[in-house]
Design an enzyme around this catalytic site. Structure first.
Site, PDB file in Angstrom:
ATOM      1  N   GLY A  71      41.496  40.033  43.237  1.00 12.80           N
ATOM      2  CA  GLY A  71      42.226  40.006  44.502  1.00 12.80           C
ATOM      3  C   GLY A  71      43.712  39.770  44.419  1.00 12.80           C
ATOM      4  O   GLY A  71      44.330  39.385  45.410  1.00 12.80           O
ATOM      5  N   SER A  72      44.315  40.045  43.248  1.00 11.22           N
ATOM      6  CA  SER A  72      45.762  39.815  43.192  1.00 11.22           C
ATOM      7  C   SER A  72      46.519  40.846  44.035  1.00 11.22           C
ATOM      8  O   SER A  72      47.563  40.528  44.614  1.00 11.22           O
ATOM      9  CB  SER A  72      46.263  39.811  41.747  1.00 11.22           C
ATOM     10  N   LEU A  99      32.575  55.973  45.230  1.00 11.83           N
ATOM     11  CA  LEU A  99      32.186  56.269  46.610  1.00 11.83           C
ATOM     12  C   LEU A  99      31.763  57.730  46.754  1.00 11.83           C
ATOM     13  O   LEU A  99      32.373  58.629  46.172  1.00 11.83           O
ATOM     14  CB  LEU A  99      33.353  55.967  47.542  1.00 11.83           C
ATOM     15  N   ASN A 110      43.732  54.193  47.212  1.00 16.38           N
ATOM     16  CA  ASN A 110      43.345  53.380  46.058  1.00 16.38           C
ATOM     17  C   ASN A 110      44.573  53.125  45.205  1.00 16.38           C
ATOM     18  O   ASN A 110      45.500  53.936  45.192  1.00 16.38           O
ATOM     19  CB  ASN A 110      42.286  54.116  45.231  1.00 16.38           C
ATOM     20  N   HIS A 139      45.542  52.469  41.185  1.00 14.81           N
ATOM     21  CA  HIS A 139      44.943  52.665  39.865  1.00 14.81           C
ATOM     22  C   HIS A 139      45.967  52.291  38.798  1.00 14.81           C
ATOM     23  O   HIS A 139      47.140  52.676  38.891  1.00 14.81           O
ATOM     24  CB  HIS A 139      44.519  54.134  39.716  1.00 14.81           C
ATOM     25  N   THR A 176      39.491  60.922  47.021  1.00 16.81           N
ATOM     26  CA  THR A 176      38.591  62.048  47.276  1.00 16.81           C
ATOM     27  C   THR A 176      37.333  61.766  46.461  1.00 16.81           C
ATOM     28  O   THR A 176      37.236  60.718  45.816  1.00 16.81           O
ATOM     29  CB  THR A 176      39.213  63.383  46.820  1.00 16.81           C
ATOM     30  N   LEU A 188      36.810  61.316  40.839  1.00 13.28           N
ATOM     31  CA  LEU A 188      37.160  59.969  40.378  1.00 13.28           C
ATOM     32  C   LEU A 188      38.643  59.879  39.996  1.00 13.28           C
ATOM     33  O   LEU A 188      39.091  60.586  39.092  1.00 13.28           O
ATOM     34  CB  LEU A 188      36.292  59.578  39.175  1.00 13.28           C
ATOM     35  N   ASP A 189      39.371  59.023  40.699  1.00 12.59           N
ATOM     36  CA  ASP A 189      40.805  58.811  40.468  1.00 12.59           C
ATOM     37  C   ASP A 189      41.578  60.133  40.523  1.00 12.59           C
ATOM     38  O   ASP A 189      42.622  60.264  39.869  1.00 12.59           O
ATOM     39  CB  ASP A 189      41.047  58.101  39.129  1.00 12.59           C
ATOM     40  N   GLU A 229      52.145  47.023  40.296  1.00 12.83           N
ATOM     41  CA  GLU A 229      51.180  47.270  41.377  1.00 12.83           C
ATOM     42  C   GLU A 229      51.501  46.424  42.599  1.00 12.83           C
ATOM     43  O   GLU A 229      51.398  46.884  43.738  1.00 12.83           O
ATOM     44  CB  GLU A 229      49.754  46.932  40.919  1.00 12.83           C
TER      45      GLU A 229
END
Ligand code: GRF
Length: 196
Positions: free
Chosen positions: A17-18, A96, A110, A112, A144, A147-148, A177
């Site tokens: 959770g950073s 997902l 997202n 990454h 989407t 993946l990534d 990030e």
């Protein structure tokens, strides 16, 4: 230009959770609002952080659902109850499915830890070092069902130092990030992100 109202952001997590913390701290600038936090993992420290800040939180434990489709349906219901404009995955560790992704098309983000399209998937810092990458960093992208692989919105990069190890690189990328995700949401809140 002033905002009519702050962007409503739901944050979806699995772990530490950073990124949630940095998003929440920078939400005080008023461009966006964290309307709630949803985790699939009951042990996620991110949930403790949400509780400590009085953020609405929800737990949808994937292990309680017989199929991925049922889990994702429950996850979407928990998210939709928050009435978000944008859904920010932040260390969410489940892949997902197409229905879920379609439901949030154009507003599911997202972050990454690599400069995509380099190093999709896990263990990006070790792989970047092993590949001898000279540059590394972080990417915010639309999700989407690849993946990534969704459209890239913004990236932050750094030069890999000759003395770097996985730990130093991971720490430096994480610091990027923590600036990049709030920056993207701020730009989004001001209508400055093209999503299609
Ligand atoms: C971050 O490196 C993010 O890019 C990746 O998972 C990690 C989550 O870290 N998707 P945290 O839970 O936000 O600290």
């Amino acid at each position: 230009m002033g905002l009519a109202r702050p962007l409503r952001v739901a944050v979806v997590v699995s772990g530490r959770g950073s990124n949630l913390r940095s998003l929440h701290e920078k939400a005080s600038e008023g461009n966006y609002l964290i309307v709630g936090v949803v985790s699939n993992n009951p042990a996620a420290p991110a949930l403790d952080y949400a509780a400590s800040q009085g953020l609405p939180k929800g737990l949808i434990d994937h292990r309680a659902y017989a199929t991925r489709a049922l889990f994702e349906e429950a996850l979407a219901q928990a998210i939709d109850r928050l009435n978000p404009d944008v859904i920010a995955l932040a260390g969410f560790l489940r892949v997902l499915g197409a229905d879920f992704v379609r439901h949030y098309q154009g507003r599911l983000l997202n972050i990454h830890p690599s400069l995509l399209p380099s190093f999709p998937g896990l263990d990006t810092h070790r792989r970047a070092l092993e590949a001898g990458a000279r540059e590394h960093g972080a990417t915010v992208h639309l999700v989407t069902d690849a993946l990534d692989g969704g459209p890239i919105i913004a990236q932050a990069g750094l030069h890999v130092a000759p003395t770097e190890d996985v730990a130093t690189l991971a720490a430096r990328v994480l610091a990027l990030e923590h600036e990049l995700y709030p920056y993207v949401l701020k730009r989004w809140a001001h209508g400055e992100v093209a999503t299609h």
